[in-house]
Write an enzyme that holds these catalytic residues in place. Structure first.
Site, PDB file in Angstrom:
ATOM      1  N   PHE B 125     123.194   8.610  73.125  1.00 54.75           N
ATOM      2  CA  PHE B 125     124.328   7.890  73.421  1.00 54.75           C
ATOM      3  C   PHE B 125     123.779   6.434  73.195  1.00 54.75           C
ATOM      4  O   PHE B 125     123.036   6.152  74.048  1.00 54.75           O
ATOM      5  CB  PHE B 125     125.458   8.064  74.593  1.00 54.75           C
ATOM      6  CG  PHE B 125     126.583   7.365  74.429  1.00 54.75           C
ATOM      7  CD1 PHE B 125     127.622   7.523  73.416  1.00 54.75           C
ATOM      8  CD2 PHE B 125     126.849   6.549  75.503  1.00 54.75           C
ATOM      9  CE1 PHE B 125     128.654   6.472  73.332  1.00 54.75           C
ATOM     10  CE2 PHE B 125     127.914   5.743  75.573  1.00 54.75           C
ATOM     11  CZ  PHE B 125     128.857   6.073  74.556  1.00 54.75           C
ATOM     12  N   TYR B 221     134.326  11.785  83.805  1.00 60.65           N
ATOM     13  CA  TYR B 221     135.845  11.657  83.109  1.00 60.65           C
ATOM     14  C   TYR B 221     136.072  12.399  81.908  1.00 60.65           C
ATOM     15  O   TYR B 221     136.876  12.169  80.929  1.00 60.65           O
ATOM     16  CB  TYR B 221     136.155  10.088  82.747  1.00 60.65           C
ATOM     17  CG  TYR B 221     135.266   9.291  82.005  1.00 60.65           C
ATOM     18  CD1 TYR B 221     135.241   9.544  80.588  1.00 60.65           C
ATOM     19  CD2 TYR B 221     134.443   8.321  82.581  1.00 60.65           C
ATOM     20  CE1 TYR B 221     134.505   8.693  79.883  1.00 60.65           C
ATOM     21  CE2 TYR B 221     133.596   7.532  81.981  1.00 60.65           C
ATOM     22  CZ  TYR B 221     133.534   7.769  80.461  1.00 60.65           C
ATOM     23  OH  TYR B 221     132.868   6.995  79.898  1.00 60.65           O
ATOM     24  N   LYS B 222     135.045  13.206  81.447  1.00 58.95           N
ATOM     25  CA  LYS B 222     135.135  14.128  80.093  1.00 58.95           C
ATOM     26  C   LYS B 222     135.233  15.424  80.396  1.00 58.95           C
ATOM     27  O   LYS B 222     136.510  15.582  80.801  1.00 58.95           O
ATOM     28  CB  LYS B 222     133.831  14.011  79.332  1.00 58.95           C
ATOM     29  CG  LYS B 222     133.535  12.485  78.838  1.00 58.95           C
ATOM     30  CD  LYS B 222     132.020  12.714  77.978  1.00 58.95           C
ATOM     31  CE  LYS B 222     131.653  10.960  77.980  1.00 58.95           C
ATOM     32  NZ  LYS B 222     132.395  10.294  76.703  1.00 58.95           N
ATOM     33  N   ARG B 370     135.746  14.129  65.129  1.00 57.56           N
ATOM     34  CA  ARG B 370     135.169  14.756  66.229  1.00 57.56           C
ATOM     35  C   ARG B 370     136.263  15.643  66.914  1.00 57.56           C
ATOM     36  O   ARG B 370     137.282  14.986  67.302  1.00 57.56           O
ATOM     37  CB  ARG B 370     134.467  13.668  67.227  1.00 57.56           C
ATOM     38  CG  ARG B 370     133.308  14.343  68.050  1.00 57.56           C
ATOM     39  CD  ARG B 370     132.951  13.031  68.939  1.00 57.56           C
ATOM     40  NE  ARG B 370     133.649  12.381  69.666  1.00 57.56           N
ATOM     41  CZ  ARG B 370     133.301  11.906  70.876  1.00 57.56           C
ATOM     42  NH1 ARG B 370     132.038  11.672  71.362  1.00 57.56           N
ATOM     43  NH2 ARG B 370     134.203  11.105  71.774  1.00 57.56           N
TER      44      ARG B 370
END
Lengths: 411, 411
Positions: B125, B221-222, B370
């Site tokens: 990332f 938070y994912k 995605r």
């Protein structure tokens, strides 16, 4: 001897008396600890519930655009800017005070190559000193943190001072630095200044730009009432924003975060100092809390803060001095923040006994009982009752009971 | 051709079918973007309301002791530890992934003096690369970030590698690294490893200690469903905790923060890596979200995640390939995370058109659509319907409408 009626009269003529209704203060409690954790604004729970249930729950990922979550750090920052004498575009709300201070120190040191000293004082909040120690060690270029007495700090600025790092109001004594004069002296010596406004923002008429300030950090959960561990804020004067290269270079400070380039390229403006994904729920509570400041003149806030302090000092002298409680906060207005601190060898137990009687102040090592005044919700009657109960505790000696001596994890 | 009934049958025999009831999914939406923002757990709003109204509002400052707010980072960290193969006392929840990565990189580089390289790959990332660029520049000891292709990264580890910094699952392609093998190769070369688990934690059976991992960071938070901008987490293997000296040395990592000493002295254990005051409201939402994992075997989570992906791939091959949508996610189980990504030159517009039809995936530059699978709430029927609608959009060409081409701020 002064009686309650005079305090009640002061409340009646208080131009800020109306803002108390914006806070959900618990029944029967006199809360003089807003300098540690601000009281709950009445609108916070509903605003957070809306963000959780409708925005997060229903709109999910689309909320970043639909509810403009992505610009919350800048939007909330702009609201704080007005309270501290900054312009829109000079403040962001993000991270903790510690992290923001680390960002500013590490980036600002690079603007003063060859200078080795971060200068601070022993009245600074220790956390700020810890952060400076960490940054100095990390950079490993011979940087040192120099800690002097607060009243000596102006004289100690010299050609080796890279950064003057000070907290405007001493967390323990309530002593206030002269921001304008010290900034000026630092600039004359070629140094930059970082002000910590943790004990100022929301309680007084801070005027960063009038003082020529370079950078500042501050806390969202004290006099700004943003909730426990609320996002903090940082200020960078517009003239410095382009020079300051973030060392904590995260994607939220990238010029085009959603291009997902492999190379960091800082955004224009103070937002370049953002790092990770903004904490939307915490920012929402802080944003809600700032509503209480809408339409409030910060000069009124400062006037009331000093009047509350004056009353506290007058009553403490009249009723507490004989019990050995010594006033350690400077009395002169320009040198005083928004609290009054009392010294006593049994301060810890006294504070605990007072809390048991419904008056919440706090204790600071080694012997300080601390009382903070939040002008938006502290009343003059609160001050009168606090002193009245404190006198009763001192007279009865009830603070000597064993139950008040047991140390809690957080004091 | 596979029909909906088989997907419904897979849902009926799914041992995790029951956990979907713990989430408040909006009506009529198929949500395949939990790898960007996890869905709302049903208990989060009430838990946060309780903390705001009763703990903050009523108990105010005393909540730090009474409700043990002060140990929330460690307590929530311990709950995350079980999900990622760590032991209690090896994980804390705090700050953002960016800040935690900065903490670990800056402290870990000091453990490998003389070595200059932070090695990573171009599937990482980008934020992680930005943070490493910032830390390298800050330390100014000739440190460099070296970025290679993901499949070359093992071969590029050498005697100059101080830190191997990798994200286990590629945010774009869903390609998964072999954590155990790469950790082993790094250790053999004398390097330390930092794993980013943002796209792993909560979606697969990460086993940090079995892999011999040194350090890790990850997102709240994912797949952990902690809410927008939730606190992140960091892991430090117990054997390294004493060696790692925090460079972001804040009071919450101090051995005795409430003594207010002027000198920093790190606490024992992973908590030394804490910095500022913990964000209690955000931690509360994350803590509530972790309830959904109670009693869940992470091997079941991984099995279901792969089965969801297998179904997606099978259907995509059967119904989407002819429309020019190419599967870019590796098919072999060991090399796949919990998402499937499709490549198409019009991916942005396709994702927007799909969202308009109630199927939420997301777009990643330059041409990736995605789809993330959150085993606790994604059903096999969700997959079937998503592909069905996507095929309809491709067949009709509706994604070519102008309204789907307008770029949003966050994509």
């Amino acid at each position: 001897m002064m009686d309650l009626n005079r305090a009640l009269e002061m409340d009646r003529s208080d131009p800020l008396a109306g803002t108390r209704a914006a806070f959900a203060l618990p029944e029967g409690v006199i809360y003089l600890d807003g300098n540690s954790l601000g009281a709950l604004p009445c609108n916070a729970a509903a605003r957070v519930a809306e963000v959780i249930s409708r925005q997060w729950g229903h709109d999910l990922i689309q909320s970043w655009n639909r509810h403009d979550w992505i610009s919350m750090p800048a939007r909330v920052g702009d609201r704080i800017a007005r309270l501290i004498g900054a312009d829109a575009g000079e403040v962001v709300a993000a991270d903790s005070t510690s992290v923001n201070l680390m960002k500013l120190l590490s980036a600002a040191l690079k603007l003063r190559p060859g200078r080795r000293t971060i200068l601070s004082d022993n009245g600074n909040f220790p956390n700020d000193l810890y952060i400076a120690q960490g940054v100095s060690a990390l950079l490993g270029e011979g940087h040192v943190l120099r800690i002097v007495d607060p009243d000596k700090v102006g004289d100690e600025i010299d050609g080796d001072t890279a950064i003057l790092m000070l907290t405007e109001v001493d967390y323990r004594s309530g002593r206030r630095h002269d921001m304008r004069a010290l900034t000026s002296r630092a600039h004359a010596a070629g140094a930059l200044v970082i002000w910590d406004l943790c004990h100022s923002a929301g309680a007084m008429d801070v005027d960063l730009n009038a003082a020529g300030a370079d950078m500042a950090v501050g806390c969202g959960y004290k006099y700004l009432n943003g909730g426990p561990g609320a996002p903090a804020f940082m200020f960078v004067a517009r003239r410095l924003q382009g020079d300051l290269k973030p060392a904590l270079s995260g994607w939220m400070g990238h010029d085009r975060p959603f291009d997902f380039d492999l190379d960091y390229r800082p955004a224009t403006g103070v937002v370049r100092n953002l790092a990770g994904t903004p904490p939307i729920i915490g920012l929402t509570a802080l944003d809600a809390a700032l509503d209480a400041f809408d339409g409030v003149d910060m000069r009124d806030v400062r006037r009331k803060s000093l009047a509350l302090g004056d009353l506290f000092i007058e009553l403490a002298r009249e009723r507490l001095a004989r019990h050995g409680l010594e006033i350690v906060t400077p009395e002169a207005h320009p040198t005083r923040g928004s609290q009054v601190s009392l010294r006593h060898p049994e301060a810890y137990a006294i504070v605990q006994a007072l809390i048991a009687e419904g008056v919440v102040g706090d204790f600071r090592m080694p012997d300080i009982a601390r009382f903070g005044f939040a002008p938006l919700y502290t009343s003059f009657a609160d001050i009168w009752h606090a002193i009245d109960r404190l006198e009763a505790i001192m007279a009865a000696g009830s603070f000597r009971e064993a139950r008040f001596r047991k140390r809690l994890a957080v004091t």
